[in-house]
Write a protein that holds these residues in place. Structure first.
Motif, PDB file in Angstrom:
ATOM      1  N   GLN A   1      10.664  16.355  -2.458  1.00  0.00           N
ATOM      2  CA  GLN A   1      11.885  16.731  -1.800  1.00  0.00           C
ATOM      3  C   GLN A   1      11.853  16.423  -0.370  1.00  0.00           C
ATOM      4  OE1 GLN A   1      12.088  20.926  -1.581  1.00  0.00           O
ATOM      5  NE2 GLN A   1      14.091  21.062  -0.934  1.00  0.00           N
ATOM      6  N   VAL A   2      12.893  15.934   0.190  1.00  0.00           N
ATOM      7  CA  VAL A   2      13.286  15.654   1.565  1.00  0.00           C
ATOM      8  C   VAL A   2      14.185  16.371   2.177  1.00  0.00           C
ATOM      9  CG1 VAL A   2      13.420  13.748   3.124  1.00  0.00           C
ATOM     10  CG2 VAL A   2      12.148  13.186   1.068  1.00  0.00           C
ATOM     11  N   ARG A   3      14.220  17.011   3.182  1.00  0.00           N
ATOM     12  CA  ARG A   3      15.185  17.777   3.996  1.00  0.00           C
ATOM     13  C   ARG A   3      14.971  17.901   5.220  1.00  0.00           C
ATOM     14  NH1 ARG A   3      16.905  23.316   1.498  1.00  0.00           N
ATOM     15  NH2 ARG A   3      18.319  23.115   2.691  1.00  0.00           N
ATOM     16  N   GLY A   4      15.915  17.879   6.239  1.00  0.00           N
ATOM     17  CA  GLY A   4      15.849  17.952   7.473  1.00  0.00           C
ATOM     18  C   GLY A   4      15.768  16.644   8.451  1.00  0.00           C
ATOM     19  N   ILE A   5      16.029  16.862   9.800  1.00  0.00           N
ATOM     20  CA  ILE A   5      16.072  15.525  10.729  1.00  0.00           C
ATOM     21  C   ILE A   5      14.712  14.776  10.387  1.00  0.00           C
ATOM     22  CG2 ILE A   5      16.433  15.078  12.975  1.00  0.00           C
ATOM     23  CD1 ILE A   5      18.102  17.470  13.390  1.00  0.00           C
ATOM     24  N   ARG A   6      13.701  15.431  10.669  1.00  0.00           N
ATOM     25  CA  ARG A   6      12.545  14.527  10.686  1.00  0.00           C
ATOM     26  C   ARG A   6      12.363  13.837   9.571  1.00  0.00           C
ATOM     27  NH1 ARG A   6       6.581  16.313  12.835  1.00  0.00           N
ATOM     28  NH2 ARG A   6       5.521  14.434  11.882  1.00  0.00           N
ATOM     29  N   ALA A   7      12.420  14.396   8.234  1.00  0.00           N
ATOM     30  CA  ALA A   7      12.329  13.799   6.876  1.00  0.00           C
ATOM     31  C   ALA A   7      13.252  12.822   6.887  1.00  0.00           C
ATOM     32  CB  ALA A   7      12.452  14.798   5.738  1.00  0.00           C
ATOM     33  N   SER A   8      14.497  12.933   7.080  1.00  0.00           N
ATOM     34  CA  SER A   8      15.348  11.840   6.945  1.00  0.00           C
ATOM     35  C   SER A   8      15.173  10.686   8.024  1.00  0.00           C
ATOM     36  CB  SER A   8      16.827  12.562   7.146  1.00  0.00           C
ATOM     37  OG  SER A   8      16.953  12.855   8.533  1.00  0.00           O
ATOM     38  N   GLN A   9      14.649  10.791   9.114  1.00  0.00           N
ATOM     39  CA  GLN A   9      14.401   9.676   9.890  1.00  0.00           C
ATOM     40  C   GLN A   9      13.170   9.111   9.601  1.00  0.00           C
ATOM     41  OE1 GLN A   9      14.032  11.056  14.002  1.00  0.00           O
ATOM     42  NE2 GLN A   9      16.142  10.984  14.346  1.00  0.00           N
ATOM     43  N   GLU A  10      12.154   9.763   8.697  1.00  0.00           N
ATOM     44  CA  GLU A  10      11.044   9.027   8.222  1.00  0.00           C
ATOM     45  C   GLU A  10      11.469   8.082   6.944  1.00  0.00           C
ATOM     46  OE1 GLU A  10       8.100  11.578   6.709  1.00  0.00           O
ATOM     47  OE2 GLU A  10       7.841  12.709   8.696  1.00  0.00           O
ATOM     48  N   ALA A  11      12.511   8.769   6.257  1.00  0.00           N
ATOM     49  CA  ALA A  11      13.071   7.551   5.181  1.00  0.00           C
ATOM     50  C   ALA A  11      14.001   6.508   5.772  1.00  0.00           C
ATOM     51  CB  ALA A  11      14.344   8.616   4.220  1.00  0.00           C
ATOM     52  N   ASN A  12      14.548   6.790   6.879  1.00  0.00           N
ATOM     53  CA  ASN A  12      15.197   5.515   7.744  1.00  0.00           C
ATOM     54  C   ASN A  12      14.180   4.480   8.145  1.00  0.00           C
ATOM     55  OD1 ASN A  12      17.602   7.119   7.456  1.00  0.00           O
ATOM     56  ND2 ASN A  12      17.558   7.724   9.450  1.00  0.00           N
TER      57      ASN A  12
ATOM     58  N   ASN B   1       0.799  -1.295  -0.163  1.00  0.00           N
ATOM     59  CA  ASN B   1       0.002   0.033  -0.007  1.00  0.00           C
ATOM     60  C   ASN B   1       0.861   1.364   0.011  1.00  0.00           C
ATOM     61  OD1 ASN B   1      -2.408  -1.461   0.170  1.00  0.00           O
ATOM     62  ND2 ASN B   1      -2.451  -1.381   2.209  1.00  0.00           N
ATOM     63  N   VAL B   2       1.931   1.157   0.666  1.00  0.00           N
ATOM     64  CA  VAL B   2       2.541   2.479   0.834  1.00  0.00           C
ATOM     65  C   VAL B   2       4.182   2.144   0.079  1.00  0.00           C
ATOM     66  CG1 VAL B   2       1.577   3.304   2.739  1.00  0.00           C
ATOM     67  CG2 VAL B   2       3.610   1.735   3.187  1.00  0.00           C
ATOM     68  N   ARG B   3       4.395   1.330  -0.699  1.00  0.00           N
ATOM     69  CA  ARG B   3       5.546   1.100  -1.440  1.00  0.00           C
ATOM     70  C   ARG B   3       5.998   2.375  -2.119  1.00  0.00           C
ATOM     71  NH1 ARG B   3       5.783  -4.750  -3.134  1.00  0.00           N
ATOM     72  NH2 ARG B   3       7.186  -5.140  -1.427  1.00  0.00           N
ATOM     73  N   LYS B   4       4.868   3.001  -2.702  1.00  0.00           N
ATOM     74  CA  LYS B   4       5.407   4.137  -3.787  1.00  0.00           C
ATOM     75  C   LYS B   4       6.012   5.353  -2.678  1.00  0.00           C
ATOM     76  CE  LYS B   4       1.414   3.601  -6.747  1.00  0.00           C
ATOM     77  NZ  LYS B   4       0.218   4.173  -7.369  1.00  0.00           N
ATOM     78  N   SER B   5       5.596   5.703  -1.556  1.00  0.00           N
ATOM     79  CA  SER B   5       6.014   6.487  -0.728  1.00  0.00           C
ATOM     80  C   SER B   5       7.392   6.194  -0.245  1.00  0.00           C
ATOM     81  CB  SER B   5       5.150   6.849   0.469  1.00  0.00           C
ATOM     82  OG  SER B   5       5.012   5.632   1.272  1.00  0.00           O
ATOM     83  N   VAL B   6       7.550   4.903   0.081  1.00  0.00           N
ATOM     84  CA  VAL B   6       9.085   4.359   0.284  1.00  0.00           C
ATOM     85  C   VAL B   6       9.910   4.781  -0.780  1.00  0.00           C
ATOM     86  CG1 VAL B   6      10.151   2.352   0.999  1.00  0.00           C
ATOM     87  CG2 VAL B   6       7.859   2.343   1.722  1.00  0.00           C
ATOM     88  N   ILE B   7       9.696   4.476  -1.838  1.00  0.00           N
ATOM     89  CA  ILE B   7      10.700   4.424  -3.078  1.00  0.00           C
ATOM     90  C   ILE B   7      11.058   6.104  -3.232  1.00  0.00           C
ATOM     91  CG2 ILE B   7      11.161   4.224  -5.394  1.00  0.00           C
ATOM     92  CD1 ILE B   7       9.150   1.719  -5.337  1.00  0.00           C
ATOM     93  N   ALA B   8       9.786   6.844  -3.115  1.00  0.00           N
ATOM     94  CA  ALA B   8      10.068   8.038  -3.340  1.00  0.00           C
ATOM     95  C   ALA B   8      10.931   8.734  -2.197  1.00  0.00           C
ATOM     96  CB  ALA B   8       8.832   8.811  -3.291  1.00  0.00           C
ATOM     97  N   VAL B   9      10.742   8.535  -0.959  1.00  0.00           N
ATOM     98  CA  VAL B   9      11.436   9.252   0.179  1.00  0.00           C
ATOM     99  C   VAL B   9      12.846   8.662  -0.030  1.00  0.00           C
ATOM    100  CG1 VAL B   9      11.785   9.078   2.651  1.00  0.00           C
ATOM    101  CG2 VAL B   9       9.604   9.499   1.636  1.00  0.00           C
TER     102      VAL B   9
END
Length: 891
Positions: free
Chosen positions: A44-55, A5-13
């Motif tokens: 676009q992904v920037r910042g601590i919070r966004a990078s932790q979401e990607a992790n 369901n959320v694989r698209k957002s995973v790849i994007a991030v």
């Protein structure tokens, strides 16, 4: 299926993190663990919070138990190499002997039983420090964190990933030009201040990435230069032998050392990428990283064990003499040691991916090599005329040591001996890997992966001894009697002569008493005398191979694997098996003892009557099955299970044909021997993990891990004689040799929590590890019953605040005491509990320019080592605080 369901957002991030820039409304073809091709929008992904979401997303949708740190998050840490970034991950511990992360442990497994791969492949490494022995662990001082796009720590193995790890496998990914914006430019200009050296050092890095309009070809270039003046002061005990006359253990030497190093790291990285069509992608990566690590060490020493019969006013604690006094004529000496050292790593890697209608092909070919070590060492010993009285007391948190002689007066010290030499090492590997992926529709199976890999590796060590007292060292100067060593000592009859005295230095960071008041030596004058000449007499010394320390180990490895990926309603995973065949050849010299183990190579002097290169072969094969399965309990909860057999090959030095020993002018000298017939360490492991992703940047996870270790490395001892040149006598040396011993079990629990609260966020993790050996604990057998690298408790905590203009993060890392293995003198070496507080701040002047301020070791923690019992102190080292200020620009 929930996980789709959320694989698209995973790849994007993840792709946005790698790119590090905004790319909007751009169609991307992506594939993850057998997923079908999908059109996604990269944001676009920037910042601590966004990078932790990607992790978290990368962790959430993996088919194994894995932790991920992305480049954006690495940039928010005050980390100058990858080891320090890894220390933020659950279950990972880091050693910081010289104030910077060097080697890692994972889930209680020692650094030598974990592998680090760069883009999936080995990176050759060679240590610069002369006391380090070639091992399997990677020296992270070679790899600046700015080079990495993301790093992954696989704690449960896959059949398709290289074997060789008991604790976990670290895979570092570098950036590629087609994943970045055209004409991307990143610059970082920083200055680092160290309290220990009281000096500012430059830290510079730059990266430029270009690609053509068709996005079919790109070039990325990265250059990094980091200088650091390393100063480490401390207190040392160089051994705790058992003295039969006193029926107690007592210090062999007690010293107050000062270590200085000019560390200069330069790293160049080039990536060329070609994607001529949608089916073919080719990447050529070239890495060259070098660390110049010239260093010098001075140590003012008292020889306690040599004066055991004269000790009075002693204090006994747990069977060890921890305080005492020698009234007069005690043995003491200065050791002044200069070393020319460096390490350099090179790697070239070609990676090809081809996608056809009914299969995918991945090919990776490459070569990596490293050279390093000490290329020239000069060690001078001067002692007080007539000896000295002294006293010591190790019973408080800060030890005390005093001598009667004034250690700042150069006229009080007479020459004792000069020695030196070379200890270069090399590491080399050539590899070829082929992987095929075939999509299938057989029940739950979605893909079959199979492949083969061949690796040819070679590790070498050379050892040359210098002898200034050797014959013919005064050729052409017959009017001067004796050897060149005699000429030096006759001319420089005390330390005040020949320009050797260079003022005084106060080493009072971690020890009390007047042994902290010392002379400073003139390194330039000392080396000029040793290698150029003195008073018109040219310098000369004999160069002899130290035969017992010279060795070569060759290793050929063939690996074959098959892996099936599967998924169904609410579950996914993989099952596979990896077959590995290892062939090792260990070579070294076999020689007679008539030349003291030396073979002079630059003149007629020492040649053993029997001299032959002998090789020992050791072959073994292992079958390594693995299973990983993830169950979607709900839309935001996952239950994982993993089972596998894993292996770790023994350290290069341990399977070599070498024998080393320490100083022979001490009571009860010790040494180490190797064993080419050692077999690998094997373990069966099981993992069970529950993960709850209750928000986009939130996680609560509990993991239980269990490892059934089939065989640990044990040690035995034997006694052999070595010739002491200064005393011109043969002495008994007790050698320690590794062997395959009984196994044991390791189990533990990992707890992870992470959550954002508006502009604030917190992340914390804790690891409990219980490691037990089946071998009986015998205090008379060093290392018996102990497991290397295991801290029972480890934790990390981080809090941050971030807005569009300001970011701040405070981080604390802690681990309880751990066993580090055998000291070079054969004693058990432990590291006391260690905690470190770090901080980082960033202010965005514009969208492209950021000011940064970072602090490392704010609480000024010390590295404390001891010999099994905390009463038997080994060392206290102070590396000090470090502060970095800089500017980062991204265009």
């Amino acid at each position: 299926m929930l996980h789709n369901n959320v694989r698209k957002s995973v790849i994007a991030v993840k792709m946005a993190i790698i790119a590090g820039a905004a790319v909007t409304a751009m169609p991307v073809v992506a594939q993850d663990d057998g997923a079908k091709e999908q059109q996604v929008e990269v944001i676009q992904v920037r910042g601590i919070r966004a990078s932790q979401e990607a992790n978290l997303n990368a962790k959430r949708y993996s088919n194994a138990i894995v932790d991920v740190v992305t480049a954006e998050d690495i940039g928010k840490f005050p980390d100058k190499n990858v080891a320090e970034s890894l220390s933020r991950i659950t279950g990972v511990g880091v050693s910081r002997e010289f104030g910077e992360g060097e080697k890692i442990t994972i889930r209680g497994a020692s650094s030598s039983t974990n592998r680090t791969l760069l883009n999936g492949q080995t990176v050759a490494t060679a240590d610069w420090f002369i006391l380090d022995n070639p091992g399997r662990s990677f020296n992270y001082t070679m790899l600046p964190s700015a080079l990495v796009s993301d790093l992954e720590v696989y704690k449960s193995p896959l059949a398709s990933i290289d074997e060789g790890s008991i604790g976990g496998t670290v895979i570092l990914r570098t950036r590629t030009p087609l994943s970045m914006e055209a004409n991307s430019l990143n610059l970082s200009l920083e200055g680092q201040y160290s309290e220990a050296s009281e000096q500012w050092d430059p830290q510079l890095s730059g990266m430029y990435s270009w690609k053509n309009e068709a996005e079919s070809f790109g070039v990325l270039v990265s250059a990094i230069k980091q200088d650091r003046k390393v100063v480490r002061q401390g207190f040392e005990v160089l051994g705790w032998p058992n003295n039969a006359d006193l029926d107690a253990k007592l210090p062999s030497h007690i010293g107050v050392p000062r270590f200085e190093q000019d560390r200069e790291r330069e790293t160049l990285f080039l990536s060329l990428q070609s994607r001529p069509n949608d089916n073919l992608d080719m990447v050529l990566n070239i890495l060259d990283s070098k660390v110049d690590a010239n260093n010098h060490n001075q140590n003012w020493l008292i020889f306690v064990n040599n004066n055991a019969g004269s000790l009075t006013n002693t204090a006994l604690e747990n069977g060890s003499i921890v305080a005492g006094e020698v009234a007069a004529a005690g043995t003491a000496a200065y050791n002044f040691i200069n070393r020319v050292s460096s390490t350099e790593t090179r790697a070239i890697d070609f990676d090809l991916n081809y996608s056809a209608d009914n299969f995918e092909l991945h090919t990776q070919l490459g070569h990596t090599e490293a050279k390093g070590g000490t290329y020239r060492e000069t060690s001078w010993e001067y002692g007080p005329a007539g000896g000295t009285g002294y006293d010591f007391d190790l019973r408080s948190g800060t030890p005390t040591a005093n001598t009667e002689v004034d250690a700042t007066d150069p006229t009080q010290f007479r020459p004792g001996w000069i020695w030196g030499g070379e200890k270069p090492t090399t590491d080399e590997e050539t590899y070829a890997q082929f992987d095929f992926t075939i999509p299938v529709q057989k029940g739950a199976f979605t893909a079959i992966k199979t492949g083969a890999k061949y690796r040819m590796a070679e590790r070498t060590q050379d050892r040359i001894a210098y002898s200034w007292h050797g014959p013919q060292t005064m050729t052409g100067n017959e009017d001067v009697a004796g050897s060149y060593l005699d000429h030096i000592f006759a001319t420089c009859y005390d330390w005040a002569q020949c320009g050797l005295f260079n003022g005084t230095v106060n080493i009072d960071a971690v020890v009390n008493g007047n042994m902290t008041q010392q002379m400073a030596h003139n390194r330039h004058a000392m080396e000029q005398i040793a290698f150029d000449g003195l008073n018109g007499v040219p310098a000369d010394f004999a160069r002899s191979k130290n035969l017992a320390e010279i060795w070569t180990v060759e290793e050929d490895i063939l690996a074959l694997y098959v892996q099936g990926d599967f998924e169904g309603e609410g579950f996914r995973g993989n099952v596979g098996v990896r077959f590995v065949d290892t062939q090792q050849t260990s070579g070294g010299y076999e020689f007679s003892g008539d030349s003291w183990g030396l073979w002079t190579i630059d003149r007629e002097w020492l040649t053993p009557e029997v001299l032959e290169w002998v090789e020992t072969k050791n072959d073994y094969s292992e079958v390594l099955p693995s299973l990983n399965i993830a169950f979607d309990l709900s839309e935001d909860q996952i239950l994982r299970f993993g089972a596998a057999r894993v292996m770790a090959r023994q350290d290069w030095n341990n399977i070599s044909s070498s024998i080393t020993y320490g100083s022979l002018n001490v009571a009860q000298p010790t040494g180490s021997a190797s064993n080419p017939n050692l077999m690998p360490q094997i373990a069966d492991q099981f993992d069970l993990s529950w993960e709850w992703y209750f928000d986009a940047s939130a996680l609560l996870a509990v993991t239980y891990f269990h490892k059934d270790i089939k065989s640990y490395r044990s040690f035995s001892t034997f006694v052999d004689q070595r010739y002491w040149e200064e005393g011109e006598v043969w002495v008994d040396v007790t050698f320690t040799r590794p062997e395959n011993g009984p196994g044991g079990t390791t189990d533990g629990i990992e707890l992870t929590f992470q959550q954002a609260f508006g502009d604030y966020g917190v992340s914390a993790n804790y690891t409990y590890t219980n490691a037990q050996r089946d071998e009986e604990r015998q205090l008379t057998r060093p290392g018996s019953g102990l497991v290397e690298g295991t801290s029972r408790h480890m934790m990390n905590a981080s809090v941050y605040y971030e807005t569009d203009t300001l970011s701040a993060r405070l981080m604390y890392n802690y681990r309880t005491e751990w066993y580090k293995g055998l000291h070079f003198n054969g004693d058990e070496l432990w590291n006391d509990s260690y905690g470190q507080l770090d901080a980082s701040f960033g202010y965005n002047l514009t969208d492209t320019i950021t000011l940064s301020l970072e602090a490392v070791n704010l609480t000024d923690e010390e590295v404390v080592e001891y010999n099994t019992d905390t009463a038997r102190l080994f060392s206290i080292y102070q590396n000090g605080r470090r502060f970095t200020a800089g500017i980062r620009m991204a265009f």
